[in-house]
Design a protein around this motif. Structure first.
Motif, PDB file in Angstrom:
ATOM      1  N   LYS A  92      13.469  12.870  -2.873  1.00 44.60           N
ATOM      2  CA  LYS A  92      13.892  11.470  -3.062  1.00 44.60           C
ATOM      3  C   LYS A  92      12.883  10.511  -2.448  1.00 44.60           C
ATOM      4  N   LEU A  93      12.424  10.857  -1.241  1.00 41.31           N
ATOM      5  CA  LEU A  93      11.456   9.983  -0.574  1.00 41.31           C
ATOM      6  C   LEU A  93      10.139   9.961  -1.337  1.00 41.31           C
ATOM      7  N   LEU A  94       9.683  11.110  -1.816  1.00 41.76           N
ATOM      8  CA  LEU A  94       8.444  11.137  -2.600  1.00 41.76           C
ATOM      9  C   LEU A  94       8.603  10.300  -3.865  1.00 41.76           C
ATOM     10  N   ASP A  95       9.757  10.394  -4.513  1.00 38.02           N
ATOM     11  CA  ASP A  95      10.011   9.557  -5.690  1.00 38.02           C
ATOM     12  C   ASP A  95       9.996   8.072  -5.334  1.00 38.02           C
ATOM     13  N   ALA A  96      10.545   7.727  -4.162  1.00 38.37           N
ATOM     14  CA  ALA A  96      10.516   6.325  -3.714  1.00 38.37           C
ATOM     15  C   ALA A  96       9.074   5.874  -3.478  1.00 38.37           C
ATOM     16  N   LEU A  97       8.256   6.755  -2.933  1.00 39.65           N
ATOM     17  CA  LEU A  97       6.839   6.432  -2.718  1.00 39.65           C
ATOM     18  C   LEU A  97       6.118   6.261  -4.054  1.00 39.65           C
ATOM     19  N   PHE A  98       6.411   7.136  -5.004  1.00 42.17           N
ATOM     20  CA  PHE A  98       5.827   6.993  -6.342  1.00 42.17           C
ATOM     21  C   PHE A  98       6.231   5.652  -6.951  1.00 42.17           C
ATOM     22  N   GLY A  99       7.509   5.285  -6.804  1.00 39.68           N
ATOM     23  CA  GLY A  99       7.989   4.009  -7.336  1.00 39.68           C
ATOM     24  C   GLY A  99       7.310   2.825  -6.679  1.00 39.68           C
ATOM     25  N   PHE A 100       7.171   2.885  -5.354  1.00 36.82           N
ATOM     26  CA  PHE A 100       6.494   1.804  -4.636  1.00 36.82           C
ATOM     27  C   PHE A 100       5.056   1.665  -5.122  1.00 36.82           C
ATOM     28  N   ALA A 101       4.361   2.786  -5.255  1.00 38.32           N
ATOM     29  CA  ALA A 101       2.946   2.759  -5.654  1.00 38.32           C
ATOM     30  C   ALA A 101       2.760   2.157  -7.037  1.00 38.32           C
ATOM     31  N   SER A 102       3.771   2.275  -7.871  1.00 38.48           N
ATOM     32  CA  SER A 102       3.689   1.747  -9.237  1.00 38.48           C
ATOM     33  C   SER A 102       4.241   0.328  -9.354  1.00 38.48           C
ATOM     34  N   SER A 103       4.735  -0.210  -8.251  1.00 37.97           N
ATOM     35  CA  SER A 103       5.331  -1.546  -8.286  1.00 37.97           C
ATOM     36  C   SER A 103       4.287  -2.620  -7.983  1.00 37.97           C
ATOM     37  N   PRO A 104       4.594  -3.859  -8.336  1.00 36.15           N
ATOM     38  CA  PRO A 104       3.682  -4.963  -7.995  1.00 36.15           C
ATOM     39  C   PRO A 104       3.475  -5.119  -6.488  1.00 36.15           C
ATOM     40  N   LEU A 105       4.439  -4.678  -5.675  1.00 33.90           N
ATOM     41  CA  LEU A 105       4.323  -4.792  -4.216  1.00 33.90           C
ATOM     42  C   LEU A 105       3.123  -4.016  -3.678  1.00 33.90           C
ATOM     43  N   ALA A 106       2.727  -2.957  -4.369  1.00 35.54           N
ATOM     44  CA  ALA A 106       1.638  -2.100  -3.892  1.00 35.54           C
ATOM     45  C   ALA A 106       0.276  -2.773  -3.983  1.00 35.54           C
ATOM     46  N   SER A 107       0.153  -3.827  -4.783  1.00 35.12           N
ATOM     47  CA  SER A 107      -1.156  -4.480  -4.918  1.00 35.12           C
ATOM     48  C   SER A 107      -1.558  -5.214  -3.643  1.00 35.12           C
ATOM     49  N   GLU A 108      -0.603  -5.750  -2.926  1.00 37.19           N
ATOM     50  CA  GLU A 108      -0.871  -6.417  -1.646  1.00 37.19           C
ATOM     51  C   GLU A 108       0.296  -6.167  -0.705  1.00 37.19           C
ATOM     52  N   PRO A 109       0.399  -4.935  -0.197  1.00 34.04           N
ATOM     53  CA  PRO A 109       1.551  -4.619   0.657  1.00 34.04           C
ATOM     54  C   PRO A 109       1.485  -5.344   2.000  1.00 34.04           C
ATOM     55  N   SER A 110       2.666  -5.677   2.498  1.00 34.35           N
ATOM     56  CA  SER A 110       2.764  -6.288   3.827  1.00 34.35           C
ATOM     57  C   SER A 110       2.468  -5.217   4.880  1.00 34.35           C
ATOM     58  N   PRO A 111       2.192  -5.626   6.104  1.00 34.13           N
ATOM     59  CA  PRO A 111       1.992  -4.623   7.171  1.00 34.13           C
ATOM     60  C   PRO A 111       3.206  -3.688   7.328  1.00 34.13           C
ATOM     61  N   GLN A 112       4.416  -4.221   7.153  1.00 27.42           N
ATOM     62  CA  GLN A 112       5.618  -3.389   7.259  1.00 27.42           C
ATOM     63  C   GLN A 112       5.676  -2.366   6.118  1.00 27.42           C
ATOM     64  N   GLN A 113       5.322  -2.789   4.917  1.00 27.90           N
ATOM     65  CA  GLN A 113       5.317  -1.861   3.783  1.00 27.90           C
ATOM     66  C   GLN A 113       4.242  -0.795   3.958  1.00 27.90           C
TER      67      GLN A 113
END
Length: 142
Positions: A92-113
């Motif tokens: 589940k966590l790996l899938d969440a990481l895959f989802g994050f990496a494919s999201s717009p948030l991954a282009s400029e992640p915050s320090p917390q992300q």
């Protein structure tokens, strides 16, 4: 996931775990954006529906980054873990990481992300369901 994509995911877990060790060694330290970009690019390639061109080179780049971080920060180079052997929560966590990496948030992640990204990969390598669940719980806060 093809065998090369699996190898890339394993190498990416190793990189995240190595960076996590460096962050634990120096409280408050979170690496600059370059490793985060390498990690998100690798996660996108590992989760792509078809094996991307150049994936062998990407595996080598990520493995090289593991060695660079370990040498530069004087922490052990981590080995990663086989994604096929993750627990249900680990998957589940790996899938969440895959989802994050494919999201717009991954282009400029915050320090917390960025910290969540690295620590999540470190939790996957630890194989600790408690650590993995903590990162799953922290996903919405990142």
């Amino acid at each position: 996931m093809t065998s090369l994509q699996n190898e890339l995911a394993n190498a990416t877990i190793a990189l995240g775990a190595t960076i996590t060790a460096a962050m634990d060694d120096v409280p408050g330290f979170v690496p600059c954006g370059t490793p985060a970009q390498v990690v998100t690019d690798a996660l996108r390639a590992a989760s792509a529906p078809e094996e991307p061109a150049g994936i062998s080179e990407q595996v080598a780049q990520v493995r090289s980054f593991v060695e660079h971080v370990a040498g530069h920060r004087a922490v052990p180079a981590h080995e990663g873990t086989d994604p096929a052997e993750l627990s249900a929560d680990g998957s589940k966590l790996l899938d969440a990481l895959f989802g994050f990496a494919s999201s717009p948030l991954a282009s400029e992640p915050s320090p917390q992300q960025t910290e969540w990204l690295y620590r999540s990969l470190g939790a996957l390598e630890s194989d600790s369901d408690d650590a993995i669940r903590a990162m799953l719980d922290g996903e919405s806060k990142a």
